[in-house]
Design a protein around this motif. Structure first.
Motif, PDB file in Angstrom:
ATOM      1  N   ALA A  95       0.829  -1.208   0.000  1.00 38.43           N
ATOM      2  CA  ALA A  95       0.000   0.000   0.000  1.00 38.43           C
ATOM      3  C   ALA A  95       0.865   1.259   0.000  1.00 38.43           C
ATOM      4  N   THR A  96       2.032   1.180   0.618  1.00 46.28           N
ATOM      5  CA  THR A  96       2.959   2.318   0.622  1.00 46.28           C
ATOM      6  C   THR A  96       3.474   2.575  -0.787  1.00 46.28           C
ATOM      7  N   VAL A  97       3.836   1.517  -1.499  1.00 47.43           N
ATOM      8  CA  VAL A  97       4.304   1.650  -2.882  1.00 47.43           C
ATOM      9  C   VAL A  97       3.204   2.242  -3.748  1.00 47.43           C
ATOM     10  N   VAL A  98       1.964   1.778  -3.542  1.00 44.68           N
ATOM     11  CA  VAL A  98       0.831   2.287  -4.322  1.00 44.68           C
ATOM     12  C   VAL A  98       0.623   3.779  -4.073  1.00 44.68           C
ATOM     13  N   GLY A  99       0.649   4.175  -2.800  1.00 43.92           N
ATOM     14  CA  GLY A  99       0.440   5.587  -2.467  1.00 43.92           C
ATOM     15  C   GLY A  99       1.513   6.486  -3.054  1.00 43.92           C
ATOM     16  N   ILE A 100       2.758   6.051  -2.972  1.00 45.70           N
ATOM     17  CA  ILE A 100       3.860   6.844  -3.512  1.00 45.70           C
ATOM     18  C   ILE A 100       3.787   6.892  -5.039  1.00 45.70           C
ATOM     19  N   SER A 101       3.426   5.787  -5.648  1.00 48.09           N
ATOM     20  CA  SER A 101       3.305   5.744  -7.113  1.00 48.09           C
ATOM     21  C   SER A 101       2.289   6.762  -7.603  1.00 48.09           C
ATOM     22  N   ARG A 102       1.163   6.810  -6.942  1.00 50.36           N
ATOM     23  CA  ARG A 102       0.119   7.766  -7.334  1.00 50.36           C
ATOM     24  C   ARG A 102       0.615   9.199  -7.184  1.00 50.36           C
ATOM     25  N   ALA A 103       1.356   9.447  -6.125  1.00 44.31           N
ATOM     26  CA  ALA A 103       1.851  10.803  -5.882  1.00 44.31           C
ATOM     27  C   ALA A 103       2.788  11.268  -6.985  1.00 44.31           C
ATOM     28  N   PHE A 104       3.505  10.320  -7.598  1.00 38.82           N
ATOM     29  CA  PHE A 104       4.459  10.674  -8.647  1.00 38.82           C
ATOM     30  C   PHE A 104       3.967  10.271 -10.036  1.00 38.82           C
ATOM     31  N   ASN A 105       2.633  10.103 -10.143  1.00 41.01           N
ATOM     32  CA  ASN A 105       1.978   9.832 -11.437  1.00 41.01           C
ATOM     33  C   ASN A 105       2.520   8.583 -12.132  1.00 41.01           C
ATOM     34  N   ILE A 106       2.732   7.540 -11.338  1.00 38.44           N
ATOM     35  CA  ILE A 106       3.173   6.252 -11.862  1.00 38.44           C
ATOM     36  C   ILE A 106       2.056   5.244 -11.636  1.00 38.44           C
ATOM     37  N   ASN A 107       1.774   4.400 -12.625  1.00 43.22           N
ATOM     38  CA  ASN A 107       0.744   3.395 -12.450  1.00 43.22           C
ATOM     39  C   ASN A 107       1.149   2.447 -11.322  1.00 43.22           C
ATOM     40  N   PRO A 108       0.324   2.289 -10.297  1.00 43.77           N
ATOM     41  CA  PRO A 108       0.693   1.450  -9.151  1.00 43.77           C
ATOM     42  C   PRO A 108       0.931  -0.015  -9.510  1.00 43.77           C
ATOM     43  N   VAL A 109       0.161  -0.541 -10.456  1.00 40.98           N
ATOM     44  CA  VAL A 109       0.347  -1.937 -10.848  1.00 40.98           C
ATOM     45  C   VAL A 109       1.717  -2.110 -11.515  1.00 40.98           C
ATOM     46  N   ALA A 110       2.057  -1.171 -12.388  1.00 43.76           N
ATOM     47  CA  ALA A 110       3.370  -1.211 -13.028  1.00 43.76           C
ATOM     48  C   ALA A 110       4.482  -1.048 -11.996  1.00 43.76           C
ATOM     49  N   ALA A 111       4.245  -0.194 -11.002  1.00 40.26           N
ATOM     50  CA  ALA A 111       5.253   0.015  -9.957  1.00 40.26           C
ATOM     51  C   ALA A 111       5.484  -1.267  -9.172  1.00 40.26           C
ATOM     52  N   LEU A 112       4.415  -1.954  -8.792  1.00 39.69           N
ATOM     53  CA  LEU A 112       4.560  -3.219  -8.078  1.00 39.69           C
ATOM     54  C   LEU A 112       5.292  -4.239  -8.948  1.00 39.69           C
ATOM     55  N   GLY A 113       5.053  -4.168 -10.259  1.00 34.93           N
ATOM     56  CA  GLY A 113       5.717  -5.076 -11.186  1.00 34.93           C
ATOM     57  C   GLY A 113       7.220  -4.850 -11.273  1.00 34.93           C
ATOM     58  N   SER A 114       7.697  -3.763 -10.684  1.00 32.16           N
ATOM     59  CA  SER A 114       9.137  -3.486 -10.667  1.00 32.16           C
ATOM     60  C   SER A 114       9.876  -4.364  -9.665  1.00 32.16           C
ATOM     61  N   PHE A 115       9.116  -4.981  -8.762  1.00 28.28           N
ATOM     62  CA  PHE A 115       9.726  -5.775  -7.694  1.00 28.28           C
ATOM     63  C   PHE A 115       9.601  -7.264  -8.000  1.00 28.28           C
ATOM     64  N   GLU A 116      10.580  -8.005  -7.577  1.00 26.59           N
ATOM     65  CA  GLU A 116      10.680  -9.431  -7.918  1.00 26.59           C
ATOM     66  C   GLU A 116       9.415 -10.213  -7.555  1.00 26.59           C
ATOM     67  N   ALA A 117       8.874  -9.967  -6.377  1.00 28.22           N
ATOM     68  CA  ALA A 117       7.713 -10.736  -5.921  1.00 28.22           C
ATOM     69  C   ALA A 117       6.486 -10.510  -6.800  1.00 28.22           C
ATOM     70  N   TYR A 118       6.446  -9.372  -7.484  1.00 28.97           N
ATOM     71  CA  TYR A 118       5.276  -9.024  -8.298  1.00 28.97           C
ATOM     72  C   TYR A 118       5.645  -8.760  -9.756  1.00 28.97           C
ATOM     73  N   ARG A 119       6.749  -9.320 -10.205  1.00 28.23           N
ATOM     74  CA  ARG A 119       7.240  -8.990 -11.551  1.00 28.23           C
ATOM     75  C   ARG A 119       6.222  -9.308 -12.652  1.00 28.23           C
ATOM     76  N   GLU A 120       5.347 -10.294 -12.415  1.00 27.18           N
ATOM     77  CA  GLU A 120       4.354 -10.651 -13.431  1.00 27.18           C
ATOM     78  C   GLU A 120       3.352  -9.531 -13.678  1.00 27.18           C
ATOM     79  N   LEU A 121       3.207  -8.637 -12.699  1.00 30.04           N
ATOM     80  CA  LEU A 121       2.285  -7.511 -12.874  1.00 30.04           C
ATOM     81  C   LEU A 121       2.801  -6.527 -13.921  1.00 30.04           C
ATOM     82  N   GLY A 122       4.062  -6.638 -14.283  1.00 24.96           N
ATOM     83  CA  GLY A 122       4.631  -5.755 -15.287  1.00 24.96           C
ATOM     84  C   GLY A 122       4.258  -6.139 -16.706  1.00 24.96           C
ATOM     85  N   LYS A 123       3.635  -7.308 -16.865  1.00 24.63           N
ATOM     86  CA  LYS A 123       3.226  -7.747 -18.197  1.00 24.63           C
ATOM     87  C   LYS A 123       1.937  -7.033 -18.618  1.00 24.63           C
ATOM     88  N   PRO A 124       1.627  -6.998 -19.923  1.00 20.10           N
ATOM     89  CA  PRO A 124       0.370  -6.379 -20.378  1.00 20.10           C
ATOM     90  C   PRO A 124      -0.819  -7.009 -19.663  1.00 20.10           C
TER      91      PRO A 124
END
Length: 245
Positions: free
Chosen positions: A47-76
């Protein structure tokens, strides 16, 4: 599965290289003490990553996909199924739709217009979502893949919550879009998950009057059972207090 603090700090440096912890907290709405504590503990909440992503106009799902545990979220993103979309329509909105469909035409030729659908999550959005994608063996597959006991998984559904890693694991086990559970839990919005605009309303419109009425009836029946359990628990609690004097 919280994000490792070191991985988070690397990501944050790329997002806001000149921002201090105070700056990030101020921009995102995340409490400075909360962020500092998470960094000290070495685990940063999704939730912290999501909140910060929104503040800097970054898609939260794409941001989570930047991390190993959620890398699959970076796919289309994979579009949600009709069942998933309907599961994210609140019971009250189903009832509004029934009234709108059955209310007699006032002569305008348009009939009653139901209010705009309320956004997810709703009171039973998580359990409804899992039920919508469950082929009868989904809970067992998720338990086997994650090591989470079935009773603990069910307890989260009953409480209308699901840890982000379990939500993604559930999507993966069901073969649906990975961000669907994150919408159901309220971690991200429909738009952030890549759901088409108006998709839930379109899914609702596709339901026949009979399908809509049966669905609303099932929801109300489930709600009735929940309310009866709560009333019984309340009576038992009152009895215990009375016996204690």
């Amino acid at each position: 599965m919280p994000i490792p603090a070191k991985a988070f700090q690397r990501w944050l440096h790329g997002v806001a290289p000149d921002a201090s912890v105070a700056d990030v907290a101020r921009a995102s709405g995340v409490k400075r003490t909360t962020l500092a504590q998470q960094l000290v503990r070495g685990k940063v909440a999704e939730a912290t990553v999501v909140g910060i992503s929104r503040a800097f106009n970054i898609n939260p799902v794409a941001a989570l996909g930047s991390f190993e545990a959620y890398r699959e979220l970076g796919k289309p993103p994979i579009p949600p199924t009709l069942q998933e979309l309907v599961s994210q329509i609140a019971t009250a909105d189903l009832l509004h739709a029934i009234i709108a469909r059955t209310e007699p035409d006032t002569g305008t030729g348009t009939g009653a217009v139901p209010p705009e659908l309320s956004p997810p999550p709703h009171a039973t959005s998580v359990k409804n979502w899992v039920d919508a994608i469950d082929d009868g063996e989904l809970r067992h597959r998720v338990s086997a893949a994650t090591g989470v006991a079935p009773q603990n998984y069910s307890a989260q559904l009953t409480a209308n919550r699901l840890a982000p890693e379990l939500a993604v694991a559930t999507s993966r086990a069901a073969g649906v879009g990975l961000a669907g559970g994150l919408v159901a839990t309220g971690l991200v919005t429909e738009a952030e998950a890549g759901w088409p605009p108006g998709a839930r309303q379109a899914a609702l419109d596709r339901l026949s009057d009979g399908e809509l009425t049966v669905l609303a009836g099932e929801r109300l029946q489930a709600l009735g059972k929940t309310l009866r359990r709560q009333e019984q628990d309340q009576r038992q609690t009152e009895t215990i207090w009375e016996n204690l004097g």
